[in-house]
Design a protein around this motif. Structure first.
Motif, PDB file in Angstrom:
ATOM      1  N   PRO A 152      19.711  60.034  42.018  1.00  0.00           N
ATOM      2  CA  PRO A 152      20.256  59.188  43.075  1.00  0.00           C
ATOM      3  C   PRO A 152      19.356  58.021  43.455  1.00  0.00           C
ATOM      4  CG  PRO A 152      20.505  61.502  43.622  1.00  0.00           C
ATOM      5  CD  PRO A 152      19.591  61.436  42.435  1.00  0.00           C
ATOM      6  N   VAL A 153      19.966  56.863  43.692  1.00  0.00           N
ATOM      7  CA  VAL A 153      19.233  55.711  44.187  1.00  0.00           C
ATOM      8  C   VAL A 153      19.510  55.475  45.668  1.00  0.00           C
ATOM      9  CG1 VAL A 153      19.125  54.542  41.966  1.00  0.00           C
ATOM     10  CG2 VAL A 153      21.087  54.141  43.455  1.00  0.00           C
ATOM     11  N   GLY A 154      20.581  56.053  46.167  1.00  0.00           N
ATOM     12  CA  GLY A 154      20.930  55.897  47.579  1.00  0.00           C
ATOM     13  C   GLY A 154      21.890  56.989  47.982  1.00  0.00           C
ATOM     14  N   SER A 155      22.090  57.174  49.257  1.00  0.00           N
ATOM     15  CA  SER A 155      23.009  58.201  49.731  1.00  0.00           C
ATOM     16  C   SER A 155      24.063  57.585  50.633  1.00  0.00           C
ATOM     17  CB  SER A 155      22.250  59.293  50.498  1.00  0.00           C
ATOM     18  OG  SER A 155      21.692  58.774  51.695  1.00  0.00           O
ATOM     19  N   ASN A 156      25.208  58.209  50.667  1.00  0.00           N
ATOM     20  CA  ASN A 156      26.234  57.829  51.627  1.00  0.00           C
ATOM     21  C   ASN A 156      27.080  59.043  51.950  1.00  0.00           C
ATOM     22  OD1 ASN A 156      27.757  58.055  49.289  1.00  0.00           O
ATOM     23  ND2 ASN A 156      28.378  55.928  49.217  1.00  0.00           N
ATOM     24  N   THR A 157      27.837  58.944  53.023  1.00  0.00           N
ATOM     25  CA  THR A 157      28.733  60.018  53.416  1.00  0.00           C
ATOM     26  C   THR A 157      29.969  59.397  54.057  1.00  0.00           C
ATOM     27  OG1 THR A 157      28.873  62.164  54.564  1.00  0.00           O
ATOM     28  CG2 THR A 157      27.781  60.374  55.746  1.00  0.00           C
ATOM     29  N   MET A 158      31.049  60.137  54.071  1.00  0.00           N
ATOM     30  CA  MET A 158      32.269  59.617  54.688  1.00  0.00           C
ATOM     31  C   MET A 158      32.055  59.419  56.181  1.00  0.00           C
ATOM     32  SD  MET A 158      34.739  58.895  52.626  1.00  0.00           S
ATOM     33  CE  MET A 158      36.069  58.766  53.818  1.00  0.00           C
ATOM     34  N   SER A 159      32.658  58.358  56.707  1.00  0.00           N
ATOM     35  CA  SER A 159      32.522  58.051  58.128  1.00  0.00           C
ATOM     36  C   SER A 159      33.840  57.495  58.658  1.00  0.00           C
ATOM     37  CB  SER A 159      31.409  57.017  58.339  1.00  0.00           C
ATOM     38  OG  SER A 159      31.782  55.774  57.759  1.00  0.00           O
ATOM     39  N   LEU A 160      33.908  57.359  59.957  1.00  0.00           N
ATOM     40  CA  LEU A 160      35.048  56.737  60.611  1.00  0.00           C
ATOM     41  C   LEU A 160      34.555  55.460  61.287  1.00  0.00           C
ATOM     42  CD1 LEU A 160      37.977  56.696  61.655  1.00  0.00           C
ATOM     43  CD2 LEU A 160      37.196  58.067  63.604  1.00  0.00           C
ATOM     44  N   VAL A 161      35.055  54.324  60.838  1.00  0.00           N
ATOM     45  CA  VAL A 161      34.706  53.044  61.454  1.00  0.00           C
ATOM     46  C   VAL A 161      35.757  52.724  62.514  1.00  0.00           C
ATOM     47  CG1 VAL A 161      34.144  50.629  61.052  1.00  0.00           C
ATOM     48  CG2 VAL A 161      33.781  52.305  59.243  1.00  0.00           C
ATOM     49  N   ILE A 162      35.300  52.370  63.707  1.00  0.00           N
ATOM     50  CA  ILE A 162      36.246  52.090  64.788  1.00  0.00           C
ATOM     51  C   ILE A 162      36.032  50.679  65.335  1.00  0.00           C
ATOM     52  CG2 ILE A 162      36.387  54.515  65.451  1.00  0.00           C
ATOM     53  CD1 ILE A 162      34.569  53.850  67.858  1.00  0.00           C
ATOM     54  N   ASP A 163      37.110  50.110  65.840  1.00  0.00           N
ATOM     55  CA  ASP A 163      37.032  48.866  66.608  1.00  0.00           C
ATOM     56  C   ASP A 163      36.622  49.284  68.018  1.00  0.00           C
ATOM     57  OD1 ASP A 163      37.660  46.669  68.301  1.00  0.00           O
ATOM     58  OD2 ASP A 163      39.038  45.875  66.802  1.00  0.00           O
ATOM     59  N   GLU A 164      35.372  49.067  68.346  1.00  0.00           N
ATOM     60  CA  GLU A 164      34.838  49.584  69.610  1.00  0.00           C
ATOM     61  C   GLU A 164      35.545  48.987  70.822  1.00  0.00           C
ATOM     62  OE1 GLU A 164      30.272  50.779  68.460  1.00  0.00           O
ATOM     63  OE2 GLU A 164      30.664  48.699  69.055  1.00  0.00           O
ATOM     64  N   LYS A 165      35.943  47.735  70.738  1.00  0.00           N
ATOM     65  CA  LYS A 165      36.616  47.098  71.869  1.00  0.00           C
ATOM     66  C   LYS A 165      37.970  47.747  72.139  1.00  0.00           C
ATOM     67  CE  LYS A 165      34.399  42.560  71.301  1.00  0.00           C
ATOM     68  NZ  LYS A 165      34.613  41.115  71.027  1.00  0.00           N
ATOM     69  N   VAL A 166      38.709  48.038  71.070  1.00  0.00           N
ATOM     70  CA  VAL A 166      40.020  48.663  71.228  1.00  0.00           C
ATOM     71  C   VAL A 166      39.868  50.076  71.782  1.00  0.00           C
ATOM     72  CG1 VAL A 166      42.072  49.496  70.028  1.00  0.00           C
ATOM     73  CG2 VAL A 166      41.081  47.275  69.414  1.00  0.00           C
ATOM     74  N   PHE A 167      38.930  50.845  71.225  1.00  0.00           N
ATOM     75  CA  PHE A 167      38.721  52.208  71.699  1.00  0.00           C
ATOM     76  C   PHE A 167      38.312  52.212  73.178  1.00  0.00           C
ATOM     77  CE2 PHE A 167      39.465  53.708  67.592  1.00  0.00           C
ATOM     78  CZ  PHE A 167      39.316  55.092  67.521  1.00  0.00           C
ATOM     79  N   GLU A 168      37.442  51.269  73.542  1.00  0.00           N
ATOM     80  CA  GLU A 168      36.990  51.220  74.942  1.00  0.00           C
ATOM     81  C   GLU A 168      38.139  50.868  75.879  1.00  0.00           C
ATOM     82  OE1 GLU A 168      33.615  48.944  77.705  1.00  0.00           O
ATOM     83  OE2 GLU A 168      33.734  48.550  75.543  1.00  0.00           O
ATOM     84  N   LYS A 169      38.947  49.885  75.497  1.00  0.00           N
ATOM     85  CA  LYS A 169      40.075  49.491  76.338  1.00  0.00           C
ATOM     86  C   LYS A 169      41.084  50.626  76.483  1.00  0.00           C
ATOM     87  CE  LYS A 169      39.869  44.514  75.356  1.00  0.00           C
ATOM     88  NZ  LYS A 169      40.552  43.364  74.685  1.00  0.00           N
ATOM     89  N   ALA A 170      41.197  51.446  75.439  1.00  0.00           N
ATOM     90  CA  ALA A 170      42.129  52.569  75.482  1.00  0.00           C
ATOM     91  C   ALA A 170      41.527  53.780  76.194  1.00  0.00           C
ATOM     92  CB  ALA A 170      42.545  52.957  74.069  1.00  0.00           C
ATOM     93  N   GLY A 171      40.261  53.702  76.555  1.00  0.00           N
ATOM     94  CA  GLY A 171      39.609  54.808  77.258  1.00  0.00           C
ATOM     95  C   GLY A 171      39.304  55.994  76.361  1.00  0.00           C
TER      96      GLY A 171
END
Length: 428
Positions: A152-171
Motif C-alpha cells: 500500500p502507498v496510501g489508505s482510504n475508507t468509505m465516508s459520508l460527505v455532507i453539505d454542512e450548511k444544509v444539514f445545519e439549516k435542517a437541524g
C-alpha cells in the motif's frame, strides 16, 4: 479507488466494465523487464494511472530514488484509468507487463490467478523491502492467500460527505453510531425543509452496500463469489428506488446531467457516500461547506468499515526483483517522497511518510482527522475479499443500479440481471 471523485469513478467504471470484460488475458510467456547495462545499471519500468498532477509528483519522487540508487533507472508510463488497464492486459497477455505498477485490491486475485503478480515475500525476507510501520494494519490489504501481492502507498475508507450548511439549516447533526433509520429520516427532513434531495444515490455504490452487508453479518464478496443473495439485493434496491421516487434521493437523470460535477457540489443533493480521499473535489466544485460524517449503522455500533488502498505490485516476469523491491520500499517509506506525494493516493500508508507530511489545507486535514477518528472508534475490520472478476462486478452493479433507479428496468429484473452478469464475471 482512488485519485478522483465518485462521479469520475462512475464514469470510468462504465467504460472499464465493458472493456475489461471484452479483453481476454491469456497465460503470459516469459520475458518482462529490461536488461542491465555494461556498467551494472539496470532499468525497470513503472506504470500507473492518474491525472497530470499525480504524474508530476511521481516523477519528482523517482528523481530522488535515482539519486539514491544511481545504478537503477526508472522508465515511466501513465494513462487514465481505463486506458491503463486496457494497455496492461495487452502487455500481460504478451508476457511483457511493467516491472512495477500501480494496483488496487479489485485486481489482485484476477492477476494472481493468471500468474502475472510477483509474491514479494521473498524480497521482504531478503531485506530489500520492509513491511514495518504501516498504519492501522493497512499492509494486510495486499495479502492474498498467504502471498504479498501489493504494498500500500496510501489508505482510504468509505465516508459520508455532507453539505454542512444544509444539514445545519435542517437541524441535523450526524454523530458516530447513528443508524440507517436516523439517516433516512434525515434525508426526508432535508427534502421537506430545505427542498433538496438528501442523498445523491447511495444504492448504486458497491462498496457502501458491502458495509451494509458487513453490518448484518454478510459481505459483498467471499473469496470465490458473492456473499449475499437475490433477496438481500432486492430489499436494498427496492428501498433505493422508492426513495428516488419520493424525492429523498436525487433523480438519477439529474445526476447524469450534472456530470462531471457531482450532484452534491451542484446543490442537487445534501450528502454523498464516497472514499474519504476523494472528498477534496467538493470544495473545488461546489459553493457550500462540506464535511465528513460517520457511516450509518444497523446496531448503533458497527459501521463495517475497513481500510482499502492503492498499492504497488510487481511483475512475476521481472528480471530485476531486487531492484523492484528496493524501488517499492523507497516509494512507500521515504519521508521526502511522503512530502511530495501528500494525500494524492490516499492518507500516506507508513508512519514515516504520514508524520513527514503535514497538510495545510482544510480538506486534507479533515481527511486525516476522519481516518484517525474512525481508527480510534474501533470500527475498522479486515478488508472484504475480492475474487477474480471483482472489477467487472463493480461496474455491472453501478450500471444496473442506475438503470433500475431511472425506471429502465424493474427491480426484480435488475437483480436477476446483476446476478447473471456477476456469476459470469466470477466464473471467468
Amino acid at each position: 479507488m482512488h485519485g478522483g471523485g465518485n462521479m469520475e469513478r462512475r464514469t470510468v467504471l462504465k467504460a472499464a466494465g465493458a472493456s475489461l470484460a471484452a479483453l481476454g488475458l491469456t497465460a503470459a510467456g516469459c520475458g518482462g523487464g529490461n536488461g542491465g547495462a555494461g556498467d551494472g545499471t539496470v532499468t525497470i519500468r513503472y506504470a500507473w494511472w492518474g491525472a497530470e498532477e499525480r504524474t508530476k509528483r511521481i516523477n519528482k519522487s523517482i528523481a530522488l530514488f535515482e539519486k539514491k540508487y544511481p545504478k537503477i533507472k526508472v522508465e515511466t508510463d501513465f494513462q487514465d484509468y481505463v486506458a491503463f488497464w486496457e494497455k496492461f492486459q495487452t502487455q500481460a497477455a504478451g508476457g511483457n507487463p511493467p516491472d512495477v505498477f500501480q494496483n488496487s485490491v479489485a485486481f489482485l486475485r484476477k492477476y494472481d490467478k493468471r500468474g502475472v503478480l510477483l509474491d514479494l515475500k521473498s524480497q521482504v525476507d531478503a531485506g530489500n523491502l520492509s513491511m514495518e510501520n504501516f498504519r492501522a494494519g493497512v499492509e494486510k490489504v495486499g495479502e492474498v492467500d498467504g502471498k504479498l501481492l501489493g504494498v500500500p502507498v496510501g489508505s482510504n475508507t468509505m465516508s459520508l460527505v455532507i453539505d454542512e450548511k444544509v444539514f445545519e439549516k435542517a437541524g441535523i447533526k450526524a454523530e458516530q453510531g447513528w443508524t440507517w433509520d436516523e439517516y433516512f429520516a434525515a434525508l426526508e427532513k432535508i427534502r421537506n425543509t430545505q427542498k433538496v434531495a438528501g442523498d445523491t444515490g447511495y444504492f448504486g455504490i458497491m462498496y457502501l452496500y458491502d458495509l451494509y452487508l458487513r453490518q448484518n453479518g454478510k459481505a459483498f464478496f467471499t473469496e470465490d463469489g458473492l456473499g449475499f443473495d437475490e433477496a438481500d439485493l432486492t430489499e436494498w434496491w427496492t428501498d433505493g428506488f422508492n426513495r428516488v421516487k419520493a424525492g429523498a434521493v436525487t433523480d438519477p437523470k439529474k445526476v447524469e446531467q450534472n456530470k462531471p460535477k457531482s450532484s452534491l457540489a451542484a446543490g442537487d443533493g445534501a450528502s454523498e457516500f464516497t472514499w474519504d480521499n476523494f472528498t477534496v473535489r467538493y470544495t473545488t466544485e461546489g459553493d457550500s461547506t462540506y464535511g465528513l460524517a460517520p457511516i450509518p449503522t444497523t446496531d448503533g455500533k458497527e459501521t463495517g468499515q475497513y481500510l482499502s488502498s492503492l498499492m504497488l505490485s510487481a511483475s512475476a516476469r521481472t528480471k530485476h526483483p531486487k531492484e523492484v523491491a528496493q524501488f517499492i520500499d523507497f516509494m512507500v517509506h521515504d519521508p521526502e517522497v511522503g512530502k511530495i506525494m501528500g494525500y494524492d493516493r490516499g492518507i500516506l500508508a507508513t508512519t514515516e511518510q504520514f508524520e513527514a507530511y503535514q497538510p495545510t489545507d482544510a480538506p486534507q486535514k479533515a481527511i486525516a482527522q476522519y481516518e484517525k477518528d474512525v481508527a480510534e472508534a474501533g470500527v475498522l475490520g479486515p478488508i472484504t475479499p475480492h475474487p477474480a472478476g471483482a472489477d467487472t462486478v463493480e461496474a455491472a452493479f453501478l450500471r444496473i443500479a442506475g438503470d433500475m433507479a431511472q425506471g429502465k428496468t424493474k427491480v426484480s429484473d435488475a437483480v436477476k440481471q446483476f446476478f447473471s452478469e456477476a456469476e459470469t464475471a466470477l466464473a471467468a
